[in-house]
Write a protein that holds these residues in place. Structure first.
Motif, PDB file in Angstrom:
ATOM      1  N   GLY A  17       6.368   6.169  12.708  1.00  0.00           N
ATOM      2  CA  GLY A  17       5.941   5.931  14.079  1.00  0.00           C
ATOM      3  C   GLY A  17       5.046   4.719  14.208  1.00  0.00           C
ATOM      4  N   LEU A  18       4.297   4.413  13.160  1.00  0.00           N
ATOM      5  CA  LEU A  18       3.377   3.287  13.193  1.00  0.00           C
ATOM      6  C   LEU A  18       4.086   1.956  12.986  1.00  0.00           C
ATOM      7  CD1 LEU A  18       0.373   2.396  13.303  1.00  0.00           C
ATOM      8  CD2 LEU A  18       0.302   2.716  10.815  1.00  0.00           C
ATOM      9  N   MET A  19       5.073   1.941  12.064  1.00  0.00           N
ATOM     10  CA  MET A  19       5.634   0.667  11.627  1.00  0.00           C
ATOM     11  C   MET A  19       7.150   0.591  11.678  1.00  0.00           C
ATOM     12  SD  MET A  19       3.271   0.356   8.211  1.00  0.00           S
ATOM     13  CE  MET A  19       4.141  -1.094   7.671  1.00  0.00           C
ATOM     14  N   ASP A  20       7.828   1.673  12.052  1.00  0.00           N
ATOM     15  CA  ASP A  20       9.295   1.726  11.998  1.00  0.00           C
ATOM     16  C   ASP A  20       9.803   1.479  10.581  1.00  0.00           C
ATOM     17  OD1 ASP A  20       9.614   2.350  14.644  1.00  0.00           O
ATOM     18  OD2 ASP A  20       9.932   0.289  15.293  1.00  0.00           O
ATOM     19  N   VAL A  21       9.068   1.979   9.612  1.00  0.00           N
ATOM     20  CA  VAL A  21       9.443   1.847   8.198  1.00  0.00           C
ATOM     21  C   VAL A  21       9.580   3.251   7.612  1.00  0.00           C
ATOM     22  CG1 VAL A  21       8.724   1.078   5.901  1.00  0.00           C
ATOM     23  CG2 VAL A  21       8.330  -0.390   7.885  1.00  0.00           C
ATOM     24  N   VAL A  22      10.717   3.505   6.957  1.00  0.00           N
ATOM     25  CA  VAL A  22      10.915   4.783   6.267  1.00  0.00           C
ATOM     26  C   VAL A  22      10.472   4.617   4.816  1.00  0.00           C
ATOM     27  CG1 VAL A  22      12.579   6.533   5.554  1.00  0.00           C
ATOM     28  CG2 VAL A  22      12.835   5.399   7.766  1.00  0.00           C
ATOM     29  N   ASN A  23       9.545   5.454   4.394  1.00  0.00           N
ATOM     30  CA  ASN A  23       9.045   5.375   3.024  1.00  0.00           C
ATOM     31  C   ASN A  23       9.961   6.199   2.112  1.00  0.00           C
ATOM     32  OD1 ASN A  23       7.594   5.205   0.674  1.00  0.00           O
ATOM     33  ND2 ASN A  23       5.993   6.628   1.322  1.00  0.00           N
ATOM     34  N   PHE A  24      10.856   5.529   1.394  1.00  0.00           N
ATOM     35  CA  PHE A  24      11.776   6.232   0.511  1.00  0.00           C
ATOM     36  C   PHE A  24      11.111   6.645  -0.797  1.00  0.00           C
ATOM     37  CE2 PHE A  24      14.806   4.312   3.399  1.00  0.00           C
ATOM     38  CZ  PHE A  24      15.752   5.307   3.541  1.00  0.00           C
ATOM     39  N   ALA A  25       9.847   6.316  -0.970  1.00  0.00           N
ATOM     40  CA  ALA A  25       9.097   6.774  -2.135  1.00  0.00           C
ATOM     41  C   ALA A  25       8.204   7.970  -1.782  1.00  0.00           C
ATOM     42  CB  ALA A  25       8.246   5.636  -2.710  1.00  0.00           C
ATOM     43  N   HIS A  26       8.439   8.564  -0.616  1.00  0.00           N
ATOM     44  CA  HIS A  26       7.581   9.654  -0.154  1.00  0.00           C
ATOM     45  C   HIS A  26       7.597  10.835  -1.124  1.00  0.00           C
ATOM     46  CE1 HIS A  26       5.106  11.206   3.082  1.00  0.00           C
ATOM     47  NE2 HIS A  26       5.750  12.354   3.033  1.00  0.00           N
ATOM     48  N   GLY A  27       8.780  11.156  -1.634  1.00  0.00           N
ATOM     49  CA  GLY A  27       8.875  12.259  -2.593  1.00  0.00           C
ATOM     50  C   GLY A  27       8.107  11.968  -3.867  1.00  0.00           C
ATOM     51  N   GLU A  28       8.091  10.704  -4.290  1.00  0.00           N
ATOM     52  CA  GLU A  28       7.354  10.333  -5.498  1.00  0.00           C
ATOM     53  C   GLU A  28       5.844  10.372  -5.255  1.00  0.00           C
ATOM     54  OE1 GLU A  28      11.131  10.182  -6.468  1.00  0.00           O
ATOM     55  OE2 GLU A  28      10.346   9.135  -4.696  1.00  0.00           O
ATOM     56  N   PHE A  29       5.414  10.144  -4.026  1.00  0.00           N
ATOM     57  CA  PHE A  29       4.001  10.338  -3.695  1.00  0.00           C
ATOM     58  C   PHE A  29       3.625  11.802  -3.921  1.00  0.00           C
ATOM     59  CE2 PHE A  29       2.717   6.663  -0.678  1.00  0.00           C
ATOM     60  CZ  PHE A  29       3.424   5.745  -1.448  1.00  0.00           C
ATOM     61  N   MET A  96       8.407   4.558  -9.956  1.00  0.00           N
ATOM     62  CA  MET A  96       7.439   5.650 -10.118  1.00  0.00           C
ATOM     63  C   MET A  96       8.046   6.809 -10.901  1.00  0.00           C
ATOM     64  SD  MET A  96       5.640   5.694  -6.340  1.00  0.00           S
ATOM     65  CE  MET A  96       4.672   7.157  -6.723  1.00  0.00           C
ATOM     66  N   ARG A  97       9.298   7.124 -10.602  1.00  0.00           N
ATOM     67  CA  ARG A  97       9.958   8.225 -11.311  1.00  0.00           C
ATOM     68  C   ARG A  97      10.172   7.868 -12.782  1.00  0.00           C
ATOM     69  NH1 ARG A  97      15.271  10.322  -8.482  1.00  0.00           N
ATOM     70  NH2 ARG A  97      13.898   9.896  -6.711  1.00  0.00           N
ATOM     71  N   VAL A 208      10.523  16.221  -9.197  1.00  0.00           N
ATOM     72  CA  VAL A 208      10.174  17.294  -8.269  1.00  0.00           C
ATOM     73  C   VAL A 208      10.153  16.806  -6.822  1.00  0.00           C
ATOM     74  CG1 VAL A 208       7.675  16.909  -8.479  1.00  0.00           C
ATOM     75  CG2 VAL A 208       8.530  19.161  -7.818  1.00  0.00           C
ATOM     76  N   GLY A 209       9.827  15.532  -6.611  1.00  0.00           N
ATOM     77  CA  GLY A 209       9.701  15.048  -5.242  1.00  0.00           C
ATOM     78  C   GLY A 209      11.013  14.856  -4.520  1.00  0.00           C
ATOM     79  N   ALA A 210      12.113  14.699  -5.263  1.00  0.00           N
ATOM     80  CA  ALA A 210      13.391  14.348  -4.638  1.00  0.00           C
ATOM     81  C   ALA A 210      13.861  15.412  -3.648  1.00  0.00           C
ATOM     82  CB  ALA A 210      14.444  14.122  -5.716  1.00  0.00           C
TER      83      ALA A 210
END
Length: 277
Positions: A17-29, A96-97, A208-210
């Motif tokens: 919502g802030l940047m119109d960017v999807v973080n595809f590393a969210h699961g790795e976070f 990260m993985r 585990v994040g995937a």
């Protein structure tokens, strides 16, 4: 579990919502948060409930650094900016993985003998697992705090203003890069809090994040891209649908109901239940 799904998805929705960017590393976070919780327990005997604010703070810093070192430059791409942003976070996820597999090995780890691990509580004859129950309460508290933070603080107002028009805020002296960095930090802190709680009752391993990231994407799309409240409501819906599906179908097929409801919403209301796009 639905409330925890919502907490994981809230950070994703906030960043989009802030940047119109999807973080595809969210699961790795989420994976990093769970590993941090495990090692704090293993080496310093800090219970996950006490480690949760520490992990959230560490993920806040990590999220801000990721924006400053990677995403900020990806957003400056002159051509195919959307693809550059996608592949920058997707590449970060792979790195990260891979680093987690190299340093921590693919072995499954778990937090044992935590304060609430393996315990249940009876409410009107219904037995509920304490870790998930406490996680649900912390998720509600986090959403309440996030609501007041966004609506009652100067930074929250700056965040909302930047979401509305990132170009115009510079005219009133708001540094959008600072807002973006803090927004990424806040989104990462939310998933860090969820990871600390989930480490109590879920195995910790590099992949585990995937699976949880996939559910988070569905939750965000279901609730409405960019809507934090939508992530909260979408998480509850996903949790209820998952539990109901497990009663009707074999537990291994419990995700079928989630994706069926998601497809139904996509056909009827493509912007999501609470989206405004």
């Amino acid at each position: 579990m639905g409330l925890l799904y919502g907490l994981i998805a809230a950070g994703l929705a906030l960043i989009f919502g802030l940047m119109d960017v999807v973080n595809f590393a969210h699961g790795e976070f989420l994976m990093i948060a769970m590993y941090a919780t495990f090692f704090l327990f293993a080496f310093f005997a800090i219970d996950p409930l006490l480690a949760a604010p520490l992990v959230a703070a560490a993920l806040f810093v990590f999220g801000a650094v990721v924006y400053l070192l990677i995403v900020r430059f990806a957003m400056r791409a002159k051509a195919n900016a959307g693809m550059v942003q996608i592949f920058s976070t997707f590449g970060l996820a792979i790195v990260m993985r891979g680093l987690a597999q190299f340093f921590f090995t693919p072995d499954y780890r778990s937090v044992t003998n935590s304060w609430v691990g393996g315990k249940t509580v009876s409410i009107a004859g219904i037995y509920l697992p304490e870790p998930q129950l406490i996680g649900a309460m912390l998720s509600i508290a986090a959403f309440v705090a996030l609501y007041f933070f966004i609506n009652r603080t100067d930074f929250g107002r700056a965040l909302e203003a930047t979401r509305e028009d990132a170009g115009a805020v510079a005219l009133v002296g708001i540094d959008k890069n600072r807002v973006f960095a803090l927004g990424w930090g806040l989104g990462a802190a939310l998933v860090g809090l969820a990871g600390a709680i989930m480490a109590i009752f879920f195995y910790v391993y590099p992949d585990v994040g995937a699976s949880f990231a996939l559910i988070a994407y569905v939750t965000v799309a279901l609730g409405g891209f960019g809507s934090v409240f939508g992530a909260f409501a979408g998480g509850i819906i996903v949790g209820l649908v998952e539990a109901t599906t497990a009663l009707i179908l074999p537990p291994s097929l419990k995700s079928v109901g989630i994706y069926a409801v998601y497809l139904l919403v996509v056909f009827i209301r493509p912007r999501g239940l609470f989206g405004s796009m």
